[in-house]
Scaffold this motif. Structure first.
Motif, PDB file in Angstrom:
ATOM      1  N   VAL A  68       0.836  -1.203   0.000  1.00  0.00           N
ATOM      2  CA  VAL A  68       0.000   0.000   0.000  1.00  0.00           C
ATOM      3  C   VAL A  68       0.869   1.251   0.000  1.00  0.00           C
ATOM      4  O   VAL A  68       0.634   2.188  -0.764  1.00  0.00           O
ATOM      5  N   LEU A  69       1.892   1.269   0.835  1.00  0.00           N
ATOM      6  CA  LEU A  69       2.747   2.445   0.944  1.00  0.00           C
ATOM      7  C   LEU A  69       3.760   2.555  -0.195  1.00  0.00           C
ATOM      8  O   LEU A  69       4.420   3.575  -0.337  1.00  0.00           O
ATOM      9  N   ARG A 121      -0.470   7.232  -2.344  1.00  0.00           N
ATOM     10  CA  ARG A 121      -1.048   6.735  -1.086  1.00  0.00           C
ATOM     11  C   ARG A 121      -0.173   7.123   0.094  1.00  0.00           C
ATOM     12  O   ARG A 121      -0.670   7.515   1.160  1.00  0.00           O
ATOM     13  N   LEU A 122       1.141   7.025  -0.076  1.00  0.00           N
ATOM     14  CA  LEU A 122       2.057   7.443   0.986  1.00  0.00           C
ATOM     15  C   LEU A 122       1.883   8.924   1.287  1.00  0.00           C
ATOM     16  O   LEU A 122       1.823   9.328   2.449  1.00  0.00           O
ATOM     17  N   THR A 129      -9.185   8.369  -5.786  1.00  0.00           N
ATOM     18  CA  THR A 129      -8.965   8.774  -4.400  1.00  0.00           C
ATOM     19  C   THR A 129      -9.653   7.799  -3.448  1.00  0.00           C
ATOM     20  O   THR A 129      -9.048   7.346  -2.466  1.00  0.00           O
ATOM     21  N   SER A 130     -10.887   7.442  -3.728  1.00  0.00           N
ATOM     22  CA  SER A 130     -11.621   6.501  -2.878  1.00  0.00           C
ATOM     23  C   SER A 130     -10.952   5.136  -2.851  1.00  0.00           C
ATOM     24  O   SER A 130     -10.879   4.491  -1.803  1.00  0.00           O
ATOM     25  N   THR A 131     -10.454   4.688  -4.000  1.00  0.00           N
ATOM     26  CA  THR A 131      -9.760   3.402  -4.066  1.00  0.00           C
ATOM     27  C   THR A 131      -8.495   3.430  -3.224  1.00  0.00           C
ATOM     28  O   THR A 131      -8.208   2.486  -2.476  1.00  0.00           O
ATOM     29  N   TYR A 132      -7.742   4.508  -3.322  1.00  0.00           N
ATOM     30  CA  TYR A 132      -6.517   4.644  -2.523  1.00  0.00           C
ATOM     31  C   TYR A 132      -6.833   4.664  -1.033  1.00  0.00           C
ATOM     32  O   TYR A 132      -6.148   4.032  -0.230  1.00  0.00           O
ATOM     33  N   LEU A 133      -7.872   5.381  -0.658  1.00  0.00           N
ATOM     34  CA  LEU A 133      -8.251   5.458   0.755  1.00  0.00           C
ATOM     35  C   LEU A 133      -8.733   4.101   1.269  1.00  0.00           C
ATOM     36  O   LEU A 133      -8.429   3.724   2.404  1.00  0.00           O
ATOM     37  N   ALA A 134      -9.460   3.364   0.440  1.00  0.00           N
ATOM     38  CA  ALA A 134      -9.906   2.020   0.842  1.00  0.00           C
ATOM     39  C   ALA A 134      -8.696   1.113   1.068  1.00  0.00           C
ATOM     40  O   ALA A 134      -8.692   0.305   2.007  1.00  0.00           O
ATOM     41  N   SER A 135      -7.671   1.233   0.238  1.00  0.00           N
ATOM     42  CA  SER A 135      -6.447   0.442   0.425  1.00  0.00           C
ATOM     43  C   SER A 135      -5.768   0.789   1.741  1.00  0.00           C
ATOM     44  O   SER A 135      -5.330  -0.095   2.478  1.00  0.00           O
ATOM     45  N   LEU A 136      -5.676   2.071   2.032  1.00  0.00           N
ATOM     46  CA  LEU A 136      -5.070   2.509   3.293  1.00  0.00           C
ATOM     47  C   LEU A 136      -5.887   2.013   4.484  1.00  0.00           C
ATOM     48  O   LEU A 136      -5.327   1.617   5.511  1.00  0.00           O
ATOM     49  N   GLN A 137      -7.205   1.992   4.334  1.00  0.00           N
ATOM     50  CA  GLN A 137      -8.062   1.519   5.418  1.00  0.00           C
ATOM     51  C   GLN A 137      -7.900   0.010   5.617  1.00  0.00           C
ATOM     52  O   GLN A 137      -7.786  -0.460   6.756  1.00  0.00           O
ATOM     53  N   ARG A 138      -7.879  -0.771   4.538  1.00  0.00           N
ATOM     54  CA  ARG A 138      -7.696  -2.223   4.655  1.00  0.00           C
ATOM     55  C   ARG A 138      -6.360  -2.559   5.312  1.00  0.00           C
ATOM     56  O   ARG A 138      -6.252  -3.541   6.049  1.00  0.00           O
ATOM     57  N   ALA A 139      -5.351  -1.734   5.054  1.00  0.00           N
ATOM     58  CA  ALA A 139      -4.035  -1.951   5.661  1.00  0.00           C
ATOM     59  C   ALA A 139      -4.015  -1.523   7.129  1.00  0.00           C
ATOM     60  O   ALA A 139      -3.030  -1.755   7.830  1.00  0.00           O
ATOM     61  N   GLN A 151      -9.359  14.493  -2.262  1.00  0.00           N
ATOM     62  CA  GLN A 151      -9.306  14.447  -3.723  1.00  0.00           C
ATOM     63  C   GLN A 151      -8.739  15.751  -4.280  1.00  0.00           C
ATOM     64  O   GLN A 151      -7.841  15.745  -5.121  1.00  0.00           O
ATOM     65  N   GLU A 152      -9.251  16.849  -3.790  1.00  0.00           N
ATOM     66  CA  GLU A 152      -8.770  18.155  -4.249  1.00  0.00           C
ATOM     67  C   GLU A 152      -7.300  18.357  -3.877  1.00  0.00           C
ATOM     68  O   GLU A 152      -6.524  18.892  -4.663  1.00  0.00           O
ATOM     69  N   GLY A 153      -6.930  17.887  -2.700  1.00  0.00           N
ATOM     70  CA  GLY A 153      -5.557  18.049  -2.237  1.00  0.00           C
ATOM     71  C   GLY A 153      -4.541  17.248  -3.030  1.00  0.00           C
ATOM     72  O   GLY A 153      -3.406  17.682  -3.218  1.00  0.00           O
ATOM     73  N   VAL A 154      -4.948  16.075  -3.529  1.00  0.00           N
ATOM     74  CA  VAL A 154      -4.007  15.241  -4.285  1.00  0.00           C
ATOM     75  C   VAL A 154      -4.185  15.365  -5.793  1.00  0.00           C
ATOM     76  O   VAL A 154      -3.346  14.907  -6.559  1.00  0.00           O
ATOM     77  N   GLY A 155      -5.294  15.975  -6.225  1.00  0.00           N
ATOM     78  CA  GLY A 155      -5.505  16.209  -7.648  1.00  0.00           C
ATOM     79  C   GLY A 155      -5.852  14.970  -8.457  1.00  0.00           C
ATOM     80  O   GLY A 155      -5.509  14.886  -9.633  1.00  0.00           O
ATOM     81  N   LEU A 156      -6.535  14.017  -7.839  1.00  0.00           N
ATOM     82  CA  LEU A 156      -6.948  12.798  -8.545  1.00  0.00           C
ATOM     83  C   LEU A 156      -8.466  12.759  -8.665  1.00  0.00           C
ATOM     84  O   LEU A 156      -9.171  13.534  -8.018  1.00  0.00           O
ATOM     85  N   SER A 157      -8.970  11.836  -9.466  1.00  0.00           N
ATOM     86  CA  SER A 157     -10.412  11.667  -9.585  1.00  0.00           C
ATOM     87  C   SER A 157     -10.975  11.143  -8.267  1.00  0.00           C
ATOM     88  O   SER A 157     -10.244  10.584  -7.437  1.00  0.00           O
TER      89      SER A 157
END
Length: 100
Positions: free
Chosen positions: A9-10, A15-16, A58-68, A48-54
């Motif tokens: 994930v990291l 995501r990091l 952004t939701s997919t990345y956050l879900a990965s961080l949450q699962r970890a 999303q606004e802070g990282v400039g992604l869709s």
């Protein structure tokens, strides 16, 4: 906590960066209308606004961080707010000290 999964994930720089930026959310994300960033976390839209992604990426990345186990999510109305899971991050640091 699975160290290999956490490293996967990291291993993604965005995501990091999200995890790092959640340490000081007021500094790295735009203000949000609802919720307290310290208590409730940061809204997905602000992240999303802070990282400039869709929104979906952004939701997919956050879900990965949450699962970890690195962030927690809190639903408030139609929005989800994320913040660092400091207890698990501390456990990860301790585990790394023992494993490496």
């Amino acid at each position: 906590m699975n160290i290999v999964e956490v490293f996967k994930v990291l291993g993604n720089p965005t995501r990091l960066a999200i995890l790092q930026n959640l340490r000081e959310p007021e500094k790295h994300f735009p203000p949000q209308d609802e919720g307290d960033v310290t208590i409730d976390g940061v809204c997905v839209g602000s992240i999303q606004e802070g990282v400039g992604l869709s929104q979906s990426t952004t939701s997919t990345y956050l879900a990965s961080l949450q699962r970890a186990g690195l962030v927690t999510a809190k639903r408030m109305g139609g929005w989800t707010y994320y913040k660092r899971n400091e207890a698990n991050i501390k456990k990860l640091i301790e585990l790394l000290g023992k494993e490496l």
